[in-house]
Design an enzyme around this catalytic site. Structure first.
Site, PDB file in Angstrom:
ATOM      1  N   ASP A   1      -3.001  -4.655   0.324  1.00 43.76           N
ATOM      2  CA  ASP A   1      -2.700  -6.004   0.833  1.00 43.76           C
ATOM      3  C   ASP A   1      -3.342  -6.303   2.187  1.00 43.76           C
ATOM      4  OD1 ASP A   1      -0.882  -4.424   2.263  1.00 43.76           O
ATOM      5  OD2 ASP A   1       0.894  -5.475   1.536  1.00 43.76           O
TER       6      ASP A   1
ATOM      7  N   MET B   1       0.823  -1.220   0.000  1.00 51.14           N
ATOM      8  CA  MET B   1       0.000   0.000   0.000  1.00 51.14           C
ATOM      9  C   MET B   1       0.861   1.277   0.000  1.00 51.14           C
ATOM     10  SD  MET B   1      -2.571  -1.578   2.831  1.00 51.14           S
ATOM     11  CE  MET B   1      -3.675  -0.217   3.083  1.00 51.14           C
ATOM     12  N   HIS B   2       0.196   2.397  -0.141  1.00 48.03           N
ATOM     13  CA  HIS B   2       0.732   3.755   0.106  1.00 48.03           C
ATOM     14  C   HIS B   2       1.703   4.316  -0.927  1.00 48.03           C
ATOM     15  CE1 HIS B   2      -0.915   2.714   3.964  1.00 48.03           C
ATOM     16  NE2 HIS B   2       0.082   1.921   4.287  1.00 48.03           N
TER      17      HIS B   2
HETATM   18  O1  LIG Z   1       2.452  -0.243   4.958  1.00 46.31           O
HETATM   19  C1  LIG Z   1       1.660  -1.153   4.966  1.00 46.31           C
HETATM   20  C2  LIG Z   1       0.323  -1.054   5.548  1.00 46.31           C
HETATM   21  O2  LIG Z   1       0.085   0.198   6.113  1.00 46.31           O
HETATM   22  C3  LIG Z   1       1.998  -2.480   4.410  1.00 46.31           C
HETATM   23  O3  LIG Z   1       0.875  -3.268   4.314  1.00 46.31           O
HETATM   24  C4  LIG Z   1       2.550  -2.384   3.051  1.00 46.31           C
HETATM   25  O4  LIG Z   1       1.415  -2.330   2.213  1.00 46.31           O
HETATM   26  C5  LIG Z   1       3.441  -3.560   2.710  1.00 46.31           C
HETATM   27  O5  LIG Z   1       3.039  -4.758   3.206  1.00 46.31           O
HETATM   28  P1  LIG Z   1       3.845  -6.144   3.134  1.00 46.31           P
HETATM   29  O6  LIG Z   1       4.659  -6.115   1.894  1.00 46.31           O
HETATM   30  O7  LIG Z   1       4.613  -6.230   4.388  1.00 46.31           O
HETATM   31  O8  LIG Z   1       2.774  -7.201   3.054  1.00 46.31           O
END
Ligand SMILES: O=C(CO)[C@@H](O)[C@H](O)COP(=O)(O)O
Ligand SMILES: Nc1ncnc2c1ncn2[C@@H]1O[C@H](COP(=O)(O)OP(=O)(O)O)[C@@H](O)[C@H]1O
Length: 501
Positions: free
Chosen positions: A240, A81-82
């Site tokens: 995710d 995300m983000h």
């Molecule tokens: O920063 C966040 C949620 O705020 C994470 O969910 C990222 O989206 C990455 O997730 P993973 O790669 O660790 O699953």
């Protein structure tokens, strides 16, 4: 039998699964990639590498399962995300994406607060303005790379770029849009006034849809590249955490997932958006239409262990790591790890927090370092659980998820530090499963996300149970863990200022 494909564009790797309509996973393919850390605090990934990795996983999973591409009835996504993906008029990436763990936009985050004010942030965005999120990253680009900013046609979230490559359509979904900091969470729409006030171009923002809506079909070109059938329906999918929660069956209040992926997340569904007084948790839109999610976020969970393993130890196997962790007693003989290797979100919202081993003695070995990292990551999850308590979030069942849930010792540490029974579900690849479920709902195979979860997701009946003596000991350690940040906060900030000579 018909099949669905779920693609999870993670931070460490992309995973693609083919699931049959009953939820049975027929095949999984995975391709790893790295983060590009050009400077301390930077984190980037090239969208072209993501696409190449996705293509390889699609080909591999089709090949290995022998399932004909025409039998794939729908495709869904889950994505880190983000992050900020910038594409030009020709729908090509202009530069590498700035991803969620990037910390370069500290000044821009402060500037956004000063322009729109903390109260408006709380009311509209409902989340702290934090480095690595799309809005401050875009402001950084405008100020520091104006030649890139000028070329932007649209800004996308990471998985949206993969959907664009498959269908030729630009767009995003509520879960990911709500995690950019440019979104009106309550009213589920872009916060165009706010975007304009901070000096950014509202035309950059694509249409927003439900995760289960159909975005388009696989194009002839994408079909040639991937081996998929042209015309296969593709849904929007989601961030995710939302997809992972569907794969864990988190579709009603009371169920909480505890994820140890690259980052760490504590996640639950809420019927109305609520905002923690100091915005120390996140409130985003959930993929179940008309619902929201509450989330505690830790920036370096599995990442702390992989950092230790790759940069300090000598790339041990997970079997060796878990075996070493088991050899050490709870509390790692007085060694405490703070997992703030890239700052921390919940509960500190402090990009200058720093990772620390406290209490090292001559007796400590690599086994102690490993166990203490695992413990520190779970103390960080406990911080979020405590915050959920203070917000009166219903918490009946805790479900462990992400790569960390593959480790029995890490599950045991979770049960004891949280003093809760920790469950797992039958599905191994939860984010991909969530993505495949959204595709199934989109093409009408399932009536709703909830009904699909009721049929497909099963909670394993035997949880990992806490041992009261160990849990009591960890409770005392947790008090030390909490005070370690408070006592060192100033020092962390001074050290963060000394990062550049
Ligand atoms: O920063 C966040 C949620 O705020 C994470 O969910 C990222 O989206 C990455 O997730 P993973 O790669 O660790 O699953
Ligand atoms: N067998 C295992 N034992 C211990 N930790 C593991 C194991 N497998 C994965 N992990 C942890 O999980 C992390 C990766 O989780 P994953 O959910 O696959 O990540 P992402 O979705 O962010 O790409 C690794 O960094 C590692 O710390």
């Amino acid at each position: 039998m018909s099949y669905l494909m779920g693609i999870d564009l993670g931070t460490s790797s992309v995973k693609t699964v083919i699931m049959d309509e009953n939820g049975s996973i027929k095949g999984t393919a995975q391709q790893s990639y790295e983060m590009m850390i050009e400077k301390s605090g930077y984190a980037e990934q090239d969208p072209n590498f993501w696409w190449e990795a996705v293509v390889r996983t699609i080909k591999q999973v089709l090949n290995e399962t022998g399932i004909h591409s025409k039998k794939i009835n729908g495709i869904g996504f889950s994505g880190q995300m983000h992050g900020l993906v910038m594409i030009d008029q020709n729908l090509l990436p202009i530069r590498p994406a700035i991803i969620w763990s990037d910390q370069r936009s500290r000044k821009e985050a402060a500037e956004i607060y000063s322009i729109i004010g903390r109260e408006t942030v709380k009311k509209i965005v409902m989340n702290s303005i934090f480095t690595g999120f799309q809005l401050p990253s875009l402001l950084w680009i405008k100020k520091n790379e104006p030649f890139v900013y000028e070329k932007i046609n649209k800004v996308l979230l990471p998985k949206d770029y993969i959907r664009l490559k498959l269908t030729g359509e630009c767009g995003t979904d509520f879960t990911d849009a709500s995690a950019t900091l440019a979104f009106d969470i309550q009213n589920r729409k872009w916060a165009f006034d706010l975007i304009k006030k901070v000096g950014l171009n509202p035309d950059f923002y694509p249409e927003v849809h439900e995760s289960i809506d159909i975005a388009g079909q696989v194009t002839v070109k994408a079909a040639e590249e991937t081996g998929l059938a042209p015309g296969t329906p593709v849904v929007y999918g989601g961030g995710d955490q939302s997809m992972q929660s569907i794969g864990n069956g988190i579709v009603k209040p009371g169920q909480v997932s505890l994820t140890i992926g690259t980052g760490g997340q504590t996640f639950s569904i809420i019927p109305e958006p609520i905002c923690e007084t100091e915005m120390r948790t996140h409130t985003f839109c959930h993929a179940v239409p008309g619902t929201w999610s509450i989330m505690g976020a830790n920036l370096a969970a599995g990442l702390s262990l992989s950092w230790l393993n790759k940069k300090i130890l000598s790339n041990l196997s997970y079997a060796e790591i878990n075996e070493l962790a088991k050899q050490v007693t709870p509390g790692s003989e007085g060694l405490l790890f703070l997992p703030y290797l890239s700052g921390e979100r919940t509960p500190h919202m402090d990009d200058s927090a720093r990772g620390t081993f406290l209490g090292l003695t001559l007796n400590h070995s690599k086994a102690h370092l490993i166990r203490s990292v695992m413990e520190g990551v779970v103390f960080a999850l406990k911080d979020s659980v405590e915050m959920f308590h203070s917000l009166n979030i219903k918490m009946d069942t805790f479900i462990a998820s992400g790569g960390g849930a593959r480790s029995d010792i890490w599950l045991n540490i979770q049960a004891n530090i949280l003093n809760k029974e920790i469950y797992k579900v039958n599905q191994l690849e939860q984010a991909c499963t969530g993505a495949a479920i959204t595709a199934g709902v989109g093409i009408g195979k399932y009536d709703s996300i909830q009904s699909a979860c009721e049929t497909i997701i099963r909670i394993n009946p035997e949880p990992v149970r806490p041992d009261p003596a160990v849990a009591g000991f960890y409770n005392e350690m947790y008090e030390l863990y909490k005070s370690a940040y408070v006592q060192n906060k100033q020092l962390f900030h001074q050290l963060a200022m000394k990062q550049d000579f």
